[in-house]
Design a protein around this motif. Structure first.
Motif, PDB file in Angstrom:
ATOM      1  N   VAL A  55       0.871  -1.111  -0.119  1.00  0.00           N
ATOM      2  CA  VAL A  55      -0.202   0.110   0.003  1.00  0.00           C
ATOM      3  C   VAL A  55       0.962   1.197  -0.087  1.00  0.00           C
ATOM      4  O   VAL A  55       1.879   1.292   0.658  1.00  0.00           O
ATOM      5  N   LYS A  56       0.275   2.262  -0.803  1.00  0.00           N
ATOM      6  CA  LYS A  56       1.249   3.600  -0.547  1.00  0.00           C
ATOM      7  C   LYS A  56       0.319   4.508   0.128  1.00  0.00           C
ATOM      8  O   LYS A  56       0.919   5.073   1.127  1.00  0.00           O
ATOM      9  N   ASP A  57      -0.944   5.050  -0.340  1.00  0.00           N
ATOM     10  CA  ASP A  57      -1.577   6.073   0.439  1.00  0.00           C
ATOM     11  C   ASP A  57      -2.799   5.650   1.171  1.00  0.00           C
ATOM     12  O   ASP A  57      -2.961   5.757   2.388  1.00  0.00           O
ATOM     13  N   ILE A  58      -3.512   4.821   0.403  1.00  0.00           N
ATOM     14  CA  ILE A  58      -4.905   4.513   1.111  1.00  0.00           C
ATOM     15  C   ILE A  58      -5.192   3.050   1.042  1.00  0.00           C
ATOM     16  O   ILE A  58      -4.934   2.483  -0.141  1.00  0.00           O
ATOM     17  N   MET A  59      -5.557   2.373   2.281  1.00  0.00           N
ATOM     18  CA  MET A  59      -5.605   1.086   2.402  1.00  0.00           C
ATOM     19  C   MET A  59      -7.120   0.805   2.487  1.00  0.00           C
ATOM     20  O   MET A  59      -7.885   1.487   3.120  1.00  0.00           O
ATOM     21  N   HIS A  60      -7.611  -0.244   1.717  1.00  0.00           N
ATOM     22  CA  HIS A  60      -8.867  -0.770   1.689  1.00  0.00           C
ATOM     23  C   HIS A  60      -9.075  -1.662   2.677  1.00  0.00           C
ATOM     24  O   HIS A  60      -8.281  -2.644   2.589  1.00  0.00           O
ATOM     25  N   ILE A  61     -10.038  -1.834   3.557  1.00  0.00           N
ATOM     26  CA  ILE A  61     -10.130  -2.726   4.482  1.00  0.00           C
ATOM     27  C   ILE A  61     -11.466  -3.329   4.238  1.00  0.00           C
ATOM     28  O   ILE A  61     -12.553  -2.815   4.388  1.00  0.00           O
ATOM     29  N   ASP A  62     -11.561  -4.732   3.679  1.00  0.00           N
ATOM     30  CA  ASP A  62     -12.769  -5.060   3.310  1.00  0.00           C
ATOM     31  C   ASP A  62     -13.160  -6.126   4.533  1.00  0.00           C
ATOM     32  O   ASP A  62     -13.284  -7.144   4.657  1.00  0.00           O
ATOM     33  N   THR A  63     -13.959  -5.549   5.311  1.00  0.00           N
ATOM     34  CA  THR A  63     -14.585  -6.217   6.488  1.00  0.00           C
ATOM     35  C   THR A  63     -15.823  -5.333   7.047  1.00  0.00           C
ATOM     36  O   THR A  63     -16.214  -4.469   6.543  1.00  0.00           O
ATOM     37  N   ALA A  64     -16.523  -6.279   8.021  1.00  0.00           N
ATOM     38  CA  ALA A  64     -17.904  -5.602   8.441  1.00  0.00           C
ATOM     39  C   ALA A  64     -17.245  -4.322   9.540  1.00  0.00           C
ATOM     40  O   ALA A  64     -17.314  -4.913  10.658  1.00  0.00           O
ATOM     41  N   ILE A  65     -17.266  -3.284   9.116  1.00  0.00           N
ATOM     42  CA  ILE A  65     -16.697  -2.211  10.177  1.00  0.00           C
ATOM     43  C   ILE A  65     -17.601  -2.210  11.317  1.00  0.00           C
ATOM     44  O   ILE A  65     -17.103  -1.451  12.433  1.00  0.00           O
ATOM     45  N   GLU A  66     -18.856  -2.499  11.079  1.00  0.00           N
ATOM     46  CA  GLU A  66     -19.762  -2.247  12.629  1.00  0.00           C
ATOM     47  C   GLU A  66     -19.243  -3.237  13.571  1.00  0.00           C
ATOM     48  O   GLU A  66     -19.854  -3.123  14.670  1.00  0.00           O
ATOM     49  N   ASN A  67     -18.761  -4.356  13.224  1.00  0.00           N
ATOM     50  CA  ASN A  67     -18.078  -5.253  14.148  1.00  0.00           C
ATOM     51  C   ASN A  67     -16.824  -5.117  14.756  1.00  0.00           C
ATOM     52  O   ASN A  67     -16.484  -6.009  15.493  1.00  0.00           O
ATOM     53  N   VAL A  68     -16.184  -3.941  14.527  1.00  0.00           N
ATOM     54  CA  VAL A  68     -14.934  -3.874  14.868  1.00  0.00           C
ATOM     55  C   VAL A  68     -14.580  -3.057  16.188  1.00  0.00           C
ATOM     56  O   VAL A  68     -15.351  -2.156  16.336  1.00  0.00           O
ATOM     57  N   LYS A  69     -14.023  -4.034  16.968  1.00  0.00           N
ATOM     58  CA  LYS A  69     -13.777  -3.423  18.222  1.00  0.00           C
ATOM     59  C   LYS A  69     -12.554  -2.501  18.600  1.00  0.00           C
ATOM     60  O   LYS A  69     -12.539  -1.588  18.949  1.00  0.00           O
ATOM     61  N   SER A  70     -11.593  -2.921  17.718  1.00  0.00           N
ATOM     62  CA  SER A  70     -10.486  -2.124  17.725  1.00  0.00           C
ATOM     63  C   SER A  70      -9.450  -2.628  16.273  1.00  0.00           C
ATOM     64  O   SER A  70      -9.492  -3.670  15.926  1.00  0.00           O
ATOM     65  N   LEU A  71      -8.461  -1.575  16.147  1.00  0.00           N
ATOM     66  CA  LEU A  71      -7.727  -1.781  14.966  1.00  0.00           C
ATOM     67  C   LEU A  71      -6.377  -1.149  15.508  1.00  0.00           C
ATOM     68  O   LEU A  71      -6.082  -0.166  16.168  1.00  0.00           O
ATOM     69  N   VAL A  72      -5.233  -2.135  15.078  1.00  0.00           N
ATOM     70  CA  VAL A  72      -3.977  -1.722  15.560  1.00  0.00           C
ATOM     71  C   VAL A  72      -2.971  -2.150  14.348  1.00  0.00           C
ATOM     72  O   VAL A  72      -3.061  -3.147  13.632  1.00  0.00           O
ATOM     73  N   ILE A  73      -2.077  -1.030  13.985  1.00  0.00           N
ATOM     74  CA  ILE A  73      -1.140  -1.296  12.949  1.00  0.00           C
ATOM     75  C   ILE A  73       0.166  -1.257  13.747  1.00  0.00           C
ATOM     76  O   ILE A  73       0.586  -0.473  14.510  1.00  0.00           O
ATOM     77  N   SER A  74       0.879  -2.331  13.566  1.00  0.00           N
ATOM     78  CA  SER A  74       2.194  -2.693  14.342  1.00  0.00           C
ATOM     79  C   SER A  74       3.296  -3.049  13.344  1.00  0.00           C
ATOM     80  O   SER A  74       3.075  -3.664  12.363  1.00  0.00           O
ATOM     81  N   ASP A  75       4.395  -2.596  14.059  1.00  0.00           N
ATOM     82  CA  ASP A  75       5.583  -3.024  12.935  1.00  0.00           C
ATOM     83  C   ASP A  75       5.866  -4.568  13.442  1.00  0.00           C
ATOM     84  O   ASP A  75       5.224  -4.940  14.297  1.00  0.00           O
ATOM     85  N   ILE A  76       7.080  -5.074  12.615  1.00  0.00           N
ATOM     86  CA  ILE A  76       6.937  -6.513  12.749  1.00  0.00           C
ATOM     87  C   ILE A  76       7.873  -7.045  14.356  1.00  0.00           C
ATOM     88  O   ILE A  76       7.432  -8.213  14.617  1.00  0.00           O
ATOM     89  N   SER A  77       8.189  -5.955  14.840  1.00  0.00           N
ATOM     90  CA  SER A  77       8.646  -6.297  16.041  1.00  0.00           C
ATOM     91  C   SER A  77       7.543  -6.166  17.196  1.00  0.00           C
ATOM     92  O   SER A  77       7.665  -6.337  18.634  1.00  0.00           O
TER      93      SER A  77
END
Length: 91
Positions: free
Chosen positions: A24-46
């Motif tokens: 991904v460069k600028d915008i990531m599309h997330i194909d999931t049921a967003i009303e069911n999302v409790k939390s989202l985290v982006i972490s590096d591989i460490s």
């Protein structure tokens, strides 16, 4: 030919997580049921978190402020304590 019925579990198909584009460069599309999302985290591989969100208000994430590298997107869902992880590359 054996025509016995096949049991297919479709219980959580609406929570199957797909992201694009990857890399991904600028915008990531997330194909999931967003009303069911409790939390989202982006972490590096460490495991160091770069971005945390409590809810998703759309199926798009702006990735412009995230440095180039390899990351893991983790989404926790409200139902059944389900968690999805997807590895992606920021270019």
């Amino acid at each position: 030919a054996d025509n016995s019925s096949v049991n297919i579990n479709i219980q959580n198909t609406n929570n199957k997580l797909k992201i694009y584009p990857n890399p991904v460069k600028d915008i990531m599309h997330i194909d999931t049921a967003i009303e069911n999302v409790k939390s989202l985290v982006i972490s590096d591989i460490s495991g160091k978190p770069f971005l945390r969100k409590r809810t998703l208000d759309s199926n798009y994430l702006n990735m412009q402020n995230i440095p180039v590298g390899t990351y893991i997107l983790t989404i926790e869902y409200l139902d059944k304590k389900k968690i999805d992880n997807v590895k992606f590359i920021k270019k």
